[in-house]
Scaffold this active site. Structure first.
Site, PDB file in Angstrom:
ATOM      1  N   ASP A  38     -21.410  23.314  10.289  1.00 25.56           N
ATOM      2  CA  ASP A  38     -22.577  22.437  10.433  1.00 25.56           C
ATOM      3  C   ASP A  38     -23.655  23.215  11.189  1.00 25.56           C
ATOM      4  OD1 ASP A  38     -22.572  19.048  10.291  1.00 25.56           O
ATOM      5  OD2 ASP A  38     -24.268  20.041  11.271  1.00 25.56           O
ATOM      6  N   LYS A  92     -22.716  19.399  17.950  1.00 24.50           N
ATOM      7  CA  LYS A  92     -21.585  18.736  17.293  1.00 24.50           C
ATOM      8  C   LYS A  92     -20.395  19.691  17.151  1.00 24.50           C
ATOM      9  CE  LYS A  92     -22.250  15.934  13.532  1.00 24.50           C
ATOM     10  NZ  LYS A  92     -22.328  15.649  12.064  1.00 24.50           N
ATOM     11  N   GLU A  99     -17.499  10.930  -3.791  1.00 28.07           N
ATOM     12  CA  GLU A  99     -16.652  10.399  -2.718  1.00 28.07           C
ATOM     13  C   GLU A  99     -16.648   8.872  -2.743  1.00 28.07           C
ATOM     14  OE1 GLU A  99     -14.753  12.272  -0.185  1.00 28.07           O
ATOM     15  OE2 GLU A  99     -14.112  10.273  -0.756  1.00 28.07           O
ATOM     16  N   PHE A 100     -15.482   8.270  -2.581  1.00 26.28           N
ATOM     17  CA  PHE A 100     -15.408   6.796  -2.570  1.00 26.28           C
ATOM     18  C   PHE A 100     -14.827   6.268  -1.261  1.00 26.28           C
ATOM     19  CE2 PHE A 100     -15.152   8.164  -7.028  1.00 26.28           C
ATOM     20  CZ  PHE A 100     -16.264   7.527  -7.541  1.00 26.28           C
ATOM     21  N   LEU A 101     -14.797   7.127  -0.216  1.00 27.07           N
ATOM     22  CA  LEU A 101     -14.236   6.704   1.080  1.00 27.07           C
ATOM     23  C   LEU A 101     -15.027   5.558   1.675  1.00 27.07           C
ATOM     24  CD1 LEU A 101     -13.878  10.128   2.952  1.00 27.07           C
ATOM     25  CD2 LEU A 101     -12.172   8.966   1.547  1.00 27.07           C
ATOM     26  N   LYS A 135     -20.450   7.477  -9.652  1.00 24.06           N
ATOM     27  CA  LYS A 135     -20.611   7.270  -8.205  1.00 24.06           C
ATOM     28  C   LYS A 135     -21.638   6.166  -7.905  1.00 24.06           C
ATOM     29  CE  LYS A 135     -21.124   7.819  -3.784  1.00 24.06           C
ATOM     30  NZ  LYS A 135     -20.267   7.840  -2.681  1.00 24.06           N
ATOM     31  N   GLY A 151     -24.922  -3.336   4.174  1.00 22.87           N
ATOM     32  CA  GLY A 151     -25.660  -2.242   4.808  1.00 22.87           C
ATOM     33  C   GLY A 151     -24.852  -0.970   4.692  1.00 22.87           C
ATOM     34  N   CYS A 167     -24.333   3.904   2.209  1.00 20.76           N
ATOM     35  CA  CYS A 167     -24.206   4.096   0.753  1.00 20.76           C
ATOM     36  C   CYS A 167     -24.880   3.026  -0.100  1.00 20.76           C
ATOM     37  CB  CYS A 167     -22.732   4.177   0.375  1.00 20.76           C
ATOM     38  SG  CYS A 167     -21.997   5.728   0.870  1.00 20.76           S
TER      39      CYS A 167
HETATM   40  C1  UDX Z   1     -19.023   2.001   0.541  1.00 24.14           C
HETATM   41  C2  UDX Z   1     -18.062   2.044  -0.648  1.00 24.14           C
HETATM   42  O1  UDX Z   1     -17.123   0.958  -0.543  1.00 24.14           O
HETATM   43  C3  UDX Z   1     -17.349   3.386  -0.715  1.00 24.14           C
HETATM   44  O2  UDX Z   1     -16.543   3.435  -1.870  1.00 24.14           O
HETATM   45  C4  UDX Z   1     -18.393   4.515  -0.734  1.00 24.14           C
HETATM   46  O3  UDX Z   1     -17.775   5.768  -0.677  1.00 24.14           O
HETATM   47  C5  UDX Z   1     -19.361   4.395   0.433  1.00 24.14           C
HETATM   48  O4  UDX Z   1     -19.941   3.073   0.451  1.00 24.14           O
HETATM   49  P1  UDX Z   1     -18.815   1.720   3.179  1.00 24.14           P
HETATM   50  O5  UDX Z   1     -20.297   1.943   3.200  1.00 24.14           O
HETATM   51  O6  UDX Z   1     -17.972   2.439   4.180  1.00 24.14           O
HETATM   52  O7  UDX Z   1     -18.232   2.110   1.735  1.00 24.14           O
HETATM   53  O8  UDX Z   1     -18.572   0.155   3.396  1.00 24.14           O
HETATM   54  P2  UDX Z   1     -17.975  -1.065   2.573  1.00 24.14           P
HETATM   55  O9  UDX Z   1     -16.701  -1.466   3.182  1.00 24.14           O
HETATM   56  O10 UDX Z   1     -17.992  -0.848   1.123  1.00 24.14           O
HETATM   57  O11 UDX Z   1     -19.054  -2.187   2.947  1.00 24.14           O
HETATM   58  C6  UDX Z   1     -20.442  -2.001   2.645  1.00 24.14           C
HETATM   59  C7  UDX Z   1     -21.246  -3.190   3.113  1.00 24.14           C
HETATM   60  O12 UDX Z   1     -20.936  -4.347   2.354  1.00 24.14           O
HETATM   61  C8  UDX Z   1     -21.005  -3.585   4.577  1.00 24.14           C
HETATM   62  O13 UDX Z   1     -22.229  -3.922   5.173  1.00 24.14           O
HETATM   63  C9  UDX Z   1     -20.094  -4.799   4.487  1.00 24.14           C
HETATM   64  O14 UDX Z   1     -20.197  -5.659   5.578  1.00 24.14           O
HETATM   65  C10 UDX Z   1     -20.628  -5.446   3.212  1.00 24.14           C
HETATM   66  N1  UDX Z   1     -19.638  -6.307   2.552  1.00 24.14           N
HETATM   67  C11 UDX Z   1     -18.509  -5.766   2.027  1.00 24.14           C
HETATM   68  C12 UDX Z   1     -19.877  -7.670   2.463  1.00 24.14           C
HETATM   69  O15 UDX Z   1     -20.908  -8.171   2.941  1.00 24.14           O
HETATM   70  N2  UDX Z   1     -18.963  -8.445   1.818  1.00 24.14           N
HETATM   71  C13 UDX Z   1     -17.837  -7.949   1.266  1.00 24.14           C
HETATM   72  O16 UDX Z   1     -17.053  -8.729   0.695  1.00 24.14           O
HETATM   73  C14 UDX Z   1     -17.589  -6.557   1.375  1.00 24.14           C
END
Ligand code: UDX
Length: 472
Positions: free
Chosen positions: A60, A65, A181-183, A237, A290, A293
């Site tokens: 990085d 960091k 990435e789907f994490l 993606k 929020g 992603c």
């Molecule tokens: C997401 C995707 O799920 C993941 O596959 C991708 O790699 C990155 O973006 P992440 O941003 O970590 O992951 O959060 P996620 O658990 O998907 O939630 C995203 C937002 O949706 C959050 O603000 C969460 O509170 C909201 N959410 C999620 C809801 O409001 N209701 C739900 O039922 C699920």
């Protein structure tokens, strides 16, 4: 008897031994990998790839960091990551450096995990990726494999491929693949070890085997590996995240409808989610999605489609519904306070964009707090781990060391992140702590009837009219 043992030996060699060798081939072949970018994606991928037996150099440009990581610190909150990093550092399979050139020269595989933030027009900003790719092109000392994990907009991989051809000063070959990435934050380590699929956009057949090697333990677990064109991987993606965003906006709108009809959105979500074509996940209403992603990817896909003359109306609607959702939550508070928020003390429980993360990027909680500040409210905030990040963007809040402290003397409390610890609060005690017992539960995590029985004026999203015992 001798024939019997010979027979057993033949059976063993022919049926069991090849399987053992086949599995041996699948065990990671200790590739040397440089990971450029040590954010949520890069740091998790680096540690997990090291755990698979590869030699990983995480780099990085952020000296602070890298120094922190080298001193045993972890710059992000991610379950299980510290243990993984400590273990692989001790095994000398993982290192951290700011010397990106050296890391590239010492590796055969380079994984690009730098951010692709949203530009002003909604387009993904590729400048950081381009700069990383330039460094790769300038440091080719042999053939390299370049893998992208950063979210790449439509058509960008082919453009980057051409850029490398232009920038490289040697005849060495660079083969490219895009592994979106789907994490999910908060469960990133678990998601890396138990993915539902691996998508690989590539034009190089040779890379198939290299990717199988690097991710060998996932092949043993029969995780589907889907090889696609660059373009399909790019769309997979952004379309995946956009679909999930649509699902959340959909249930948020249905929740708002429930509030007008007396229906309970939890019953409705269960009822529709039991249809296997719909599924039960991502049907929880809230203050709007929020994170790093969904907002970025929906806007990027919309922008890219517009450039190609395609109108993505469903995604456009999901974005608009999401923008409106935090306002609907705010309106609930304004309504119960008779629109007078000036100088009122509002306790905010939860600042992160979801539970189990310290990430506040594009968090609805931050949006709502900003709206309250514009209306001259006094904010007492508490989040189990996101306050350090929140302080950087909202220094004017009163940060508290517990939920109870935040609610002490407050005119109302808003629950904006679904932290489990908020469910364990002793609400009967809180009732006497607050100036007026008003709760806006924007994540539907509290027992409705109990709060009402305690005398709270309680509002939530889509189950305000729930009657009788608390929903199981
Ligand atoms: C997401 C995707 O799920 C993941 O596959 C991708 O790699 C990155 O973006 P992440 O941003 O970590 O992951 O959060 P996620 O658990 O998907 O939630 C995203 C937002 O949706 C959050 O603000 C969460 O509170 C909201 N959410 C999620 C809801 O409001 N209701 C739900 O039922 C699920």
């Amino acid at each position: 008897m001798r024939f019997y043992f010979l027979f057993l030996h033949i059976i063993f060699v022919h049926f069991f031994q090849p399987q053992i060798y086949a599995e041996k081939e699948l065990v990671s072949s200790e590739h040397k990998i440089a990971v450029i970018g040590t954010g949520y994606v890069g740091l998790t991928a680096g540690a997990c790839l090291a755990e698979f037996g590869n030699y990983v150099i995480c780099c990085d440009i952020d000296e602070k960091k890298i120094k922190f990581l080298n001193e045993g610190g972890i710059p992000i909150f991610e379950k299980g990551l510290k243990e993984l990093i400590d273990k692989n550092l001790a095994l000398h399979r993982l290192e951290f450096t700011t010397d990106i050139s050296q890391a590239i020269q010492n590796s055969e595989v380079i994984l690009i995990c730098v951010p692709t933030p949203m530009g002003q027009d909604g387009a993904a900003d590729l400048s950081i990726v381009k700069s990383a790719v330039k460094t790769v092109a300038e440091n080719l000392n042999n053939d390299k494999i370049l893998l992208f994990k950063s979210t790449m907009p439509l058509g960008s991989i082919k453009r980057i491929q051409k850029l490398i051809q232009k920038q490289k000063k040697s005849a060495f070959n660079v083969e490219i693949a895009y592994l979106p990435e789907f994490l999910k934050e908060g469960t990133a380590v678990q998601d890396f070890f138990e993915p539902e699929r691996i998508i690989i956009g590539t034009e190089s057949k040779r890379l198939h085997q290299v990717i199988y090697d690097i991710l060998a333990p996932l092949r043993i677990k029969n995780v589907p590996f889907c090889f696609t064109s660059f373009e399909s991987a790019e769309i997979i993606k952004q379309a995946s995240n956009s679909f999930l965003a649509v699902k959340i906006s959909f249930i948020n709108e249905i929740a708002n409808l429930c509030d007008k009809t007396g229906a309970d959105v939890r019953e409705v979500a269960k009822g529709i989610g039991l249809d296997s074509r719909i599924g039960p996940e991502f049907l929880k209403p809230g203050p709007g999605y929020g994170g790093s992603c969904f907002p970025k990817d929906t806007h990027a896909l919309l922008y890219e489609a517009q450039q190609l003359g395609v109108d993505l109306k469903v995604i456009q609607a999901a974005i608009e519904a999401n923008d409106r959702q935090s306002k609907i939550v705010l309106e609930k508070l304004l309504k119960v306070l008779n629109s007078s928020i000036k100088d009122k003390t509002i306790a905010i429980l939860g600042l992160a964009f979801k539970a189990n993360t310290d990430d506040i990027r594009d968090s609805s909680a931050i949006l709502i707090v900003n709206e309250l500040l514009k209306r001259d409210a006094i904010i007492k905030a508490y989040d189990p781990i996101a306050m350090k990040n929140a302080r950087k963007v909202l220094p004017q809040l009163v940060y508290c060391t517990s939920a109870e402290e935040a609610m002490y003397g407050a005119d109302a409390v808003m629950i904006l992140t679904e932290w489990e610890e908020f469910q364990k609060i002793d609400w009967s005690a809180v009732c006497n702590l607050m100036k007026t017992p008003i709760v806006i539960d924007a994540r539907n995590i509290l027992p409705i009837q109990m709060l009402r029985d305690l005398g709270f004026l309680y509002e939530n999203i889509g189950c305000s009219h729930a009657t009788g015992s608390d929903y199981e």
